[in-house]
Design a protein around this motif. Structure first.
Motif, PDB file in Angstrom:
ATOM      1  N   ARG A  82       0.227 -14.829  54.281  1.00 41.04           N
ATOM      2  CA  ARG A  82      -1.185 -15.196  54.232  1.00 41.04           C
ATOM      3  C   ARG A  82      -2.115 -14.022  54.526  1.00 41.04           C
ATOM      4  O   ARG A  82      -3.309 -14.102  54.251  1.00 41.04           O
ATOM      5  CB  ARG A  82      -1.478 -16.322  55.240  1.00 41.04           C
ATOM      6  N   ASP A  83      -1.593 -12.976  55.117  1.00 38.01           N
ATOM      7  CA  ASP A  83      -2.415 -11.840  55.511  1.00 38.01           C
ATOM      8  C   ASP A  83      -1.958 -10.577  54.784  1.00 38.01           C
ATOM      9  O   ASP A  83      -0.924 -10.564  54.119  1.00 38.01           O
ATOM     10  CB  ASP A  83      -2.343 -11.629  57.029  1.00 38.01           C
ATOM     11  N   ILE A  84      -2.730  -9.522  54.929  1.00 39.82           N
ATOM     12  CA  ILE A  84      -2.402  -8.226  54.333  1.00 39.82           C
ATOM     13  C   ILE A  84      -1.571  -7.440  55.344  1.00 39.82           C
ATOM     14  O   ILE A  84      -2.033  -7.131  56.431  1.00 39.82           O
ATOM     15  CB  ILE A  84      -3.668  -7.436  53.965  1.00 39.82           C
ATOM     16  N   ARG A  85      -0.346  -7.133  54.946  1.00 38.91           N
ATOM     17  CA  ARG A  85       0.541  -6.357  55.812  1.00 38.91           C
ATOM     18  C   ARG A  85       0.667  -4.942  55.248  1.00 38.91           C
ATOM     19  O   ARG A  85       0.809  -4.756  54.044  1.00 38.91           O
ATOM     20  CB  ARG A  85       1.923  -7.014  55.894  1.00 38.91           C
ATOM     21  N   GLU A  86       0.640  -3.955  56.132  1.00 40.37           N
ATOM     22  CA  GLU A  86       0.668  -2.551  55.718  1.00 40.37           C
ATOM     23  C   GLU A  86       1.894  -1.851  56.276  1.00 40.37           C
ATOM     24  O   GLU A  86       2.337  -2.131  57.391  1.00 40.37           O
ATOM     25  CB  GLU A  86      -0.597  -1.837  56.213  1.00 40.37           C
ATOM     26  N   GLY A  87       2.456  -0.919  55.499  1.00 40.12           N
ATOM     27  CA  GLY A  87       3.597  -0.139  55.938  1.00 40.12           C
ATOM     28  C   GLY A  87       3.673   1.162  55.160  1.00 40.12           C
ATOM     29  O   GLY A  87       2.927   1.387  54.201  1.00 40.12           O
ATOM     30  N   ILE A  88       4.600   2.028  55.581  1.00 44.95           N
ATOM     31  CA  ILE A  88       4.818   3.292  54.898  1.00 44.95           C
ATOM     32  C   ILE A  88       6.090   3.168  54.067  1.00 44.95           C
ATOM     33  O   ILE A  88       7.182   2.988  54.614  1.00 44.95           O
ATOM     34  CB  ILE A  88       4.938   4.459  55.894  1.00 44.95           C
ATOM     35  N   ALA A  89       5.945   3.252  52.751  1.00 44.31           N
ATOM     36  CA  ALA A  89       7.078   3.111  51.847  1.00 44.31           C
ATOM     37  C   ALA A  89       7.869   4.418  51.799  1.00 44.31           C
ATOM     38  O   ALA A  89       7.298   5.513  51.800  1.00 44.31           O
ATOM     39  CB  ALA A  89       6.592   2.741  50.448  1.00 44.31           C
ATOM     40  N   LYS A  90       9.192   4.262  51.762  1.00 45.91           N
ATOM     41  CA  LYS A  90      10.105   5.403  51.661  1.00 45.91           C
ATOM     42  C   LYS A  90      10.988   5.165  50.445  1.00 45.91           C
ATOM     43  O   LYS A  90      12.043   4.543  50.535  1.00 45.91           O
ATOM     44  CB  LYS A  90      10.943   5.526  52.925  1.00 45.91           C
ATOM     45  N   LEU A  91      10.530   5.665  49.323  1.00 47.29           N
ATOM     46  CA  LEU A  91      11.234   5.496  48.052  1.00 47.29           C
ATOM     47  C   LEU A  91      11.763   6.862  47.621  1.00 47.29           C
ATOM     48  O   LEU A  91      11.053   7.653  47.003  1.00 47.29           O
ATOM     49  CB  LEU A  91      10.293   4.912  47.000  1.00 47.29           C
ATOM     50  N   GLY A  92      13.016   7.154  47.963  1.00 45.39           N
ATOM     51  CA  GLY A  92      13.536   8.488  47.735  1.00 45.39           C
ATOM     52  C   GLY A  92      12.760   9.482  48.565  1.00 45.39           C
ATOM     53  O   GLY A  92      12.593   9.338  49.764  1.00 45.39           O
ATOM     54  N   ASP A  93      12.233  10.535  47.922  1.00 39.20           N
ATOM     55  CA  ASP A  93      11.406  11.507  48.634  1.00 39.20           C
ATOM     56  C   ASP A  93       9.913  11.180  48.515  1.00 39.20           C
ATOM     57  O   ASP A  93       9.077  11.974  48.941  1.00 39.20           O
ATOM     58  CB  ASP A  93      11.676  12.922  48.098  1.00 39.20           C
ATOM     59  N   LEU A  94       9.588  10.035  47.955  1.00 42.00           N
ATOM     60  CA  LEU A  94       8.191   9.591  47.895  1.00 42.00           C
ATOM     61  C   LEU A  94       7.793   8.916  49.194  1.00 42.00           C
ATOM     62  O   LEU A  94       8.588   8.205  49.822  1.00 42.00           O
ATOM     63  CB  LEU A  94       7.982   8.616  46.737  1.00 42.00           C
ATOM     64  N   ARG A  95       6.549   9.123  49.593  1.00 44.37           N
ATOM     65  CA  ARG A  95       5.962   8.420  50.716  1.00 44.37           C
ATOM     66  C   ARG A  95       4.582   7.930  50.286  1.00 44.37           C
ATOM     67  O   ARG A  95       3.789   8.680  49.741  1.00 44.37           O
ATOM     68  CB  ARG A  95       5.817   9.336  51.943  1.00 44.37           C
ATOM     69  N   PHE A  96       4.301   6.662  50.535  1.00 41.88           N
ATOM     70  CA  PHE A  96       2.985   6.129  50.237  1.00 41.88           C
ATOM     71  C   PHE A  96       2.755   4.889  51.092  1.00 41.88           C
ATOM     72  O   PHE A  96       3.689   4.290  51.616  1.00 41.88           O
ATOM     73  CB  PHE A  96       2.831   5.794  48.741  1.00 41.88           C
ATOM     74  N   ARG A  97       1.502   4.548  51.242  1.00 42.25           N
ATOM     75  CA  ARG A  97       1.137   3.351  52.000  1.00 42.25           C
ATOM     76  C   ARG A  97       1.251   2.145  51.067  1.00 42.25           C
ATOM     77  O   ARG A  97       0.667   2.143  49.982  1.00 42.25           O
ATOM     78  CB  ARG A  97      -0.282   3.476  52.554  1.00 42.25           C
ATOM     79  N   VAL A  98       1.974   1.139  51.501  1.00 50.51           N
ATOM     80  CA  VAL A  98       2.188  -0.038  50.677  1.00 50.51           C
ATOM     81  C   VAL A  98       1.615  -1.253  51.399  1.00 50.51           C
ATOM     82  O   VAL A  98       1.747  -1.389  52.623  1.00 50.51           O
ATOM     83  CB  VAL A  98       3.695  -0.226  50.367  1.00 50.51           C
ATOM     84  N   LEU A  99       0.953  -2.106  50.639  1.00 50.64           N
ATOM     85  CA  LEU A  99       0.319  -3.311  51.180  1.00 50.64           C
ATOM     86  C   LEU A  99       0.980  -4.540  50.572  1.00 50.64           C
ATOM     87  O   LEU A  99       1.120  -4.635  49.349  1.00 50.64           O
ATOM     88  CB  LEU A  99      -1.187  -3.326  50.883  1.00 50.64           C
ATOM     89  N   ASP A 100       1.368  -5.467  51.429  1.00 49.93           N
ATOM     90  CA  ASP A 100       1.913  -6.751  50.980  1.00 49.93           C
ATOM     91  C   ASP A 100       0.800  -7.785  51.034  1.00 49.93           C
ATOM     92  O   ASP A 100       0.193  -7.993  52.098  1.00 49.93           O
ATOM     93  CB  ASP A 100       3.080  -7.157  51.893  1.00 49.93           C
ATOM     94  N   SER A 101       0.513  -8.418  49.923  1.00 51.30           N
ATOM     95  CA  SER A 101      -0.607  -9.366  49.854  1.00 51.30           C
ATOM     96  C   SER A 101      -0.094 -10.793  49.720  1.00 51.30           C
ATOM     97  O   SER A 101       1.080 -11.038  49.444  1.00 51.30           O
ATOM     98  CB  SER A 101      -1.516  -9.027  48.669  1.00 51.30           C
ATOM     99  N   ALA A 102      -1.003 -11.734  49.931  1.00 50.21           N
ATOM    100  CA  ALA A 102      -0.671 -13.145  49.757  1.00 50.21           C
ATOM    101  C   ALA A 102      -0.619 -13.488  48.276  1.00 50.21           C
ATOM    102  O   ALA A 102      -1.209 -12.805  47.428  1.00 50.21           O
ATOM    103  CB  ALA A 102      -1.712 -14.016  50.460  1.00 50.21           C
ATOM    104  N   GLY A 103       0.100 -14.555  47.948  1.00 49.58           N
ATOM    105  CA  GLY A 103       0.184 -15.001  46.560  1.00 49.58           C
ATOM    106  C   GLY A 103      -1.176 -15.404  46.017  1.00 49.58           C
ATOM    107  O   GLY A 103      -1.957 -16.076  46.694  1.00 49.58           O
ATOM    108  N   LEU A 104      -1.464 -14.981  44.788  1.00 54.45           N
ATOM    109  CA  LEU A 104      -2.776 -15.225  44.186  1.00 54.45           C
ATOM    110  C   LEU A 104      -2.754 -16.490  43.329  1.00 54.45           C
ATOM    111  O   LEU A 104      -1.855 -16.682  42.509  1.00 54.45           O
ATOM    112  CB  LEU A 104      -3.184 -14.036  43.314  1.00 54.45           C
ATOM    113  N   GLU A 105      -3.742 -17.323  43.553  1.00 54.18           N
ATOM    114  CA  GLU A 105      -4.017 -18.462  42.675  1.00 54.18           C
ATOM    115  C   GLU A 105      -5.512 -18.436  42.396  1.00 54.18           C
ATOM    116  O   GLU A 105      -6.319 -18.869  43.222  1.00 54.18           O
ATOM    117  CB  GLU A 105      -3.588 -19.779  43.319  1.00 54.18           C
ATOM    118  N   ALA A 106      -5.869 -17.889  41.256  1.00 54.05           N
ATOM    119  CA  ALA A 106      -7.285 -17.654  40.953  1.00 54.05           C
ATOM    120  C   ALA A 106      -8.095 -18.941  40.893  1.00 54.05           C
ATOM    121  O   ALA A 106      -9.303 -18.936  41.140  1.00 54.05           O
ATOM    122  CB  ALA A 106      -7.416 -16.886  39.627  1.00 54.05           C
TER     123      ALA A 106
END
Length: 552
Positions: A82-106
């Protein structure tokens, strides 16, 4: 089948050679020597995961950050996140901030939880750099997927999302089911999809190949715009001798349901980061986010409402309860939130669940700050007396409930009105600095001589001879008293020393642990010469109802 075999090959040998020449969307490129692991977290690009409910967004989030932080539960009739969760993604040698969002129902009705989560996702999307549009490969193009596509074009026309088909491991067969599903997903109009499985890790290299050039181009633009700023920052950060009290602070907001924990988090962050509303139990995930206050980094965790786990609590609710308890154990400082209106109605400061939280924090050696929220509800002609009574009675009652810790700070705020933000943060930082404090041994022994002389001993002949007193650990402050002979310090003596430490060194409001060790005349001199060996002593412990802990 060629694409499927390539996916399986890279799944087994993913990220072995980051400089490998790869084909990305029709053109050939070689990975640039840009080291994402050396870039500061707050300068990394942001990727938000979007999609309709129950397509595996939280599972992919956990896969990218390599930890099980987001709640994952198979519930087709409900939406866990239900909320926006934030973390640091570690995909191989890539690093980026990743956000998990709630399911969208427009098309969700106005005022509903789904409508409010969609608004919150739109605000976060406006500040994001890239989007990952997740679909369910087994279901094909769902009508809600088409709605999410329209919603994305409306709210972020500048972002071209990367489309990924999750749960595709079941489509790897000889009937070209995967190719059929991919062709159907192309109807969304965002290009060809990537076949992945967040549960098994299949297809992560394909995701890496698609993200790498986009993230590199973004970071090169950022670094070029900043110029020499990075070099000057590196020179300023060359000093490696860092005080522990200046390290990032882990703060957990805990309390019973519907006391205003999420409202407080939004007030501290000064943005609508988590969902709030009159419904009890809105928060399910323990939302962890980072922000800066007066030059200090604070990791803030908003937990789900603390409840006694029962047989009736199942599924996502049960997982939320377990996650709240884990968050308490990881934090440095615990902010226990109380409801001022409930205090007036119940005529007591804490209910059983809140007493359990406070005592658990003390047992685990964490700093504790009590926050009385919703003070705005007590203002008015008929409630002014209650307002004053609450401010006077709550600190006294808390001291009675938790006698082990004197001087627990109590802050009175109104999170809804945004009043008390600076007061809360300043009090949290003050408690954290006390929790990290370390006292010199010479100063402690000078203090010991004075304090022992003013202590009234019942039997002067049986008075313990404390030869040496030193601090062996901080976070929380832990001390060792070396006692000569067979006579040991009694619990009354330990409580006296604890109280004197708090009064003379301003350590009130945090747990203090005192251990003791018997020494003979032979090793008294050795102890004074080798003070570093103190940390290896075996402490006498007091058995509590939970486990063996040190005297507070």
């Amino acid at each position: 089948m060629t694409r499927i075999r390539r996916l399986l090959f890279f799944h087994n040998f993913a990220f072995a050679a980051p400089s490998l020449e790869v084909t990305v969307r029709g053109f050939c490129t070689r990975a640039a020597p840009l080291d994402f692991t050396q870039i500061q977290i707050n300068r990394l690009p942001t990727v938000v995961i979007l999609g309709r409910p129950n397509v595996g967004k939280s599972a992919l989030f956990n896969r990218l950050i390599r930890r099980r932080e987001a709640l994952v539960y198979n519930t087709p009739d409900d939406h866990v996140t239900r909320d926006i969760r934030e973390g640091i993604a570690k995909l191989g040698d890539l690093r980026f901030r990743v956000l998990d969002s709630a399911g969208l129902e427009a098309e969700a009705s106005s005022g509903s939880i789904l409508h409010r989560t969609a608004s919150m996702t739109a605000n976060v999307l406006a500040r994001s750099n890239f989007a990952l549009f997740l679909t369910d490969a087994r279901a094909g193009v769902h009508p809600l997927d088409l709605e999410v596509g329209k919603w994305l074009r409306k709210h972020a026309p500048q972002i071209k999302p990367i489309v990924a088909m999750n749960k595709s491991e079941s489509l790897f067969d000889a009937n070209d089911s995967l190719a059929t599903a991919a062709n159907e997903i192309c109807r969304l109009g965002f290009g060809g999809p990537i076949a992945i499985s967040a549960e098994t890790g299949l297809g992560m290299h394909e995701l890496y190949v698609s993200l790498r050039p986009l993230l590199e181009d973004y970071m090169l633009r950022v670094l070029n715009d900043e110029g020499d700023h990075e070099n000057s920052h590196d020179e300023d950060s060359s000093n490696l001798d860092v005080d522990k009290s200046k390290l990032p602070l882990q703060l957990a907001i805990v309390g019973r349901p519907n006391v205003g924990k999420s409202t407080l988090l939004n007030a501290l962050l000064q943005e609508e980061r988590v969902l709030v509303g009159p419904e009890a139990g809105l928060t399910r995930d323990a939302i962890r986010t980072q922000f800066e206050f007066q030059g200090r980094t604070i990791y803030l965790v908003d937990t789900a409402g603390w409840l006694q786990r029962t047989k009736q609590e199942k599924g996502a609710a049960s997982l939320s309860i377990m996650q709240s308890r884990k968050s308490l154990l990881r934090a440095h400082i615990i902010a226990l939130v109380l409801d001022a209106e409930e205090i007036v109605n119940a005529k007591r400061s804490m209910k059983h669940a809140e007493v359990v939280i406070a005592r658990r924090a003390v047992e685990e050696g964490r700093g504790l700050v009590v926050i009385v929220n919703k003070m705005d509800l007590l203002r008015g002609k008929h409630k002014s007396l209650s307002y004053e009574k609450v401010m006077e009675a709550v600190p006294q009652e808390i001291q009675t409930i938790i006698p082990q810790i004197t001087g627990i700070p109590v802050v009175f705020i109104s999170a809804l009105e945004g009043r008390g933000r600076s007061t809360v943060l300043n009090q949290v930082i003050d408690t954290y600095e006390k929790w990290c404090s370390r006292l010199p041994t010479a100063r402690l022994n000078r203090w010991l001589q004075k304090v022992m002389s003013r202590h009234s001993w019942k039997d002067q002949a049986a008075q313990p001879k404390v030869k040496y007193f030193t601090q062996v650990k901080a976070r929380p402050p832990t001390f060792v008293a070396f006692v000569r002979g067979k006579t040991q310090l009694s619990q009354t003596d330990i409580r006296f020393l604890t109280k004197s430490l708090k009064e003379d060194f301003d350590l009130g409001g945090i747990p203090i642990r005192i251990m003791q060790r018997s020494v003979t005349k032979k090793d008294t001199s050795e102890t004074s010469k080798n003070s570093h060996s103190v940390g290896r002593v075996v402490a006498e412990r007091i058995v509590s109802d939970k486990r063996s802990i040190l005297a507070e």
